[in-house]
Motif scaffolding. Structure first.
Motif, short mmCIF file in Angstrom:
data_model
loop_
_atom_site.label_atom_id
_atom_site.label_comp_id
_atom_site.label_asym_id
_atom_site.label_seq_id
_atom_site.Cartn_x
_atom_site.Cartn_y
_atom_site.Cartn_z
N THR A 148 -1.10 7.95 -2.55
CA THR A 148 -0.31 8.70 -1.56
C THR A 148 0.59 7.76 -0.77
N GLY A 149 1.84 8.17 -0.54
CA GLY A 149 2.79 7.36 0.19
C GLY A 149 2.57 7.40 1.70
N THR A 150 3.24 6.47 2.39
CA THR A 150 3.07 6.34 3.83
C THR A 150 3.44 7.61 4.59
N VAL A 366 8.40 -9.36 2.12
CA VAL A 366 8.20 -10.19 0.92
C VAL A 366 7.53 -11.51 1.29
N SER A 367 8.01 -12.15 2.35
CA SER A 367 7.46 -13.46 2.74
C SER A 367 6.02 -13.35 3.21
N CYS A 368 5.60 -12.16 3.62
CA CYS A 368 4.22 -11.97 4.07
C CYS A 368 3.31 -11.40 2.98
N GLY A 369 3.84 -11.25 1.77
CA GLY A 369 3.04 -10.75 0.67
C GLY A 369 2.66 -9.29 0.80
N MET A 370 3.49 -8.51 1.48
CA MET A 370 3.20 -7.09 1.68
C MET A 370 3.70 -6.25 0.52
N GLU A 371 3.22 -5.01 0.45
CA GLU A 371 3.65 -4.08 -0.59
C GLU A 371 5.09 -3.61 -0.33
N PRO A 372 5.79 -3.12 -1.38
CA PRO A 372 7.17 -2.64 -1.18
C PRO A 372 7.28 -1.52 -0.15
N SER A 373 6.20 -0.78 0.06
CA SER A 373 6.24 0.33 1.02
C SER A 373 6.08 -0.12 2.47
N ALA A 374 5.84 -1.41 2.70
CA ALA A 374 5.55 -1.89 4.06
C ALA A 374 6.72 -1.64 5.00
#
Length: 421
Positions: A148-150, A366-374
């Motif tokens: 499920t998306g955010t 990206v620099s924090c290694g988060m998911e694309p949905s962040a």
């Protein structure tokens, strides 16, 4: 964007940038600004670096511009809504007259939200979710499928929190502010943590949100970037989602429902998906080591390069500029920052577009290694403050004032009753 008939003899004819600028009576830079805002299409010159424009489309835009300059409203003309919240002037924007970049850089997201809502600062403001609302929201969100998306999670959380709030229909300023100060932390608390264990419900909102975005330990530099991003994104004039919130508030929907209306629009691919697309674009550039082939593929497919250009700014988005500057102090962010600059520089050979906040937020996620949905999560949580501020304003206006008249273009009535097939 062919919403008017082309002029005689213009069908299929292509114009150079200089010719288009002369016909429109603007500078070449403005022609590219029209492209970035979606008001004009362009096509690369075969074998060259320039762009060409459909003559009919340019002529139609010129006619629209003349009518707007003369004050003649066009069908579907932009709606103007009086507001005391956000103003945009040149390449700067202001919350209640105060420079928003300076405000977000010096104050926490909670303090920025209070300023938007009340015009007063509450130093050290902390938002706390009521136990009953948080428990209901967590149960509802945890029952959703893993993929499920955010925005779906937040809509469910809003509905669950509303269901246990018997005072949700209190539309007084005090009542709505009470909802505002509890709904936002309920949103954050209901999101699943990236690391297994107890959900963190203490500390600043940025610190609590970090655990829902990253499984890495938080440090003060990154938390400051996240907190500033939340403040910068709290409001931004009358975006589509904000208009939806005001329409709902005009019908006297309670604050939970008004925010849900904003979340529904945010999920549209033309509004909330930009951050996700910019995140993936950055990952591709980092993987290949160069923006050139990635940008070439985007243009070849006829897609807009995500993270570039903004309809309200001719230069760099001030929110992007502020976030990029903060990330300069984080050594681990250097590769993502270099990739973002490469994207801007490479695309500038085709059109003079600048970075917007989606690209800056993507560089951070990206620099924090988060998911694309962040980035979408940060945007939705942050903008909830602005949505509630607009709902508060709208509750003070005449109810049901957003009632446009339909322009019927169907079969001339009366028609005979249809026969079964």
């Amino acid at each position: 964007m062919h919403d008017e008939d082309p002029g005689p003899g213009s069908l299929g004819r292509r114009l150079s940038t200089k010719e288009a600028a002369e016909l429109l009576g603007v500078k070449p830079e403005t022609v590219y600004a029209y492209v970035s805002r979606g008001r004009l299409g362009s096509r690369r010159t075969p074998g060259g670096r320039g762009s060409t424009f459909d003559a009919g489309e340019v002529e139609a835009l010129a006619r629209r511009n003349r009518r707007e300059a003369e004050g003649t409203p066009r069908p579907g003309a932009e709606l103007s809504v009086r507001t005391r919240l956000t103003s945009i002037d040149g390449d700067r924007y202001y919350f209640r007259g105060v420079d928003a970049v300076e405000l977000a850089g010096r104050h926490s997201y909670e303090e920025v939200a209070e300023w938007l809502w009340t015009g007063r600062l509450r130093p050290g403001a902390v938002f706390t979710a009521p136990a009953e609302a948080l428990e209901a929201a967590v149960r509802a969100v945890d029952a959703l499928p893993e993929h499920t998306g955010t925005t779906d999670r937040l809509r469910v959380a809003a509905a669950a929190a509303a269901a246990v709030d018997p005072l949700r229909f209190d539309l007084s300023e005090e009542g709505v502010l009470g909802t505002a100060r509890t709904l936002i932390p309920t949103f954050v608390g209901a999101l699943p943590p990236r690391r297994h264990g107890r959900r963190d419900v203490e500390g600043s909102l940025a610190r609590r949100l970090w655990g829902r975005l990253s499984d890495r330990p938080a440090d003060e530099a990154r938390l400051h970037v996240l907190d500033t991003a939340l403040g910068l994104l709290a409001d931004h004039d009358l975006a589509a989602s904000t208009l939806a919130v005001r329409v709902a508030a005009s019908a006297r929907a309670h604050a939970y429902a008004a925010v849900s209306a904003g979340l529904g629009v945010l999920e549209g691919p033309l509004h909330g998906a930009a951050g996700r697309l910019a995140h993936r674009l950055l990952l591709q550039v980092l993987d290949l080591g160069s923006a050139g082939p990635v940008i070439a593929e985007e243009l070849r497919a006829g897609r807009r390069v995500p993270g570039l250009g903004h309809p309200l700014y001719t230069g760099e988005d001030p929110r992007a500029r502020a976030l990029f500057a903060l990330m300069e102090d984080i050594p681990e962010a250097a590769p993502a920052l270099d990739a973002a600059r490469d994207i801007v520089d490479t695309t500038a050979r085709h059109a003079p577009l600048h970075a917007n906040v989606d690209l800056a937020l993507a560089a951070f996620t990206v620099s924090c290694g988060m998911e694309p949905s962040a980035g979408e999560t940060v945007f939705a949580v942050a903008r909830t403050a602005g949505w509630i501020a607009h709902a508060l304003e709208e509750y003070g206006e005449r109810p049901l004032r957003f009632r446009p008249s339909g322009h019927y273009v169907g079969p001339e009535p009366p028609q005979p009753l249809p026969l079964p097939e």
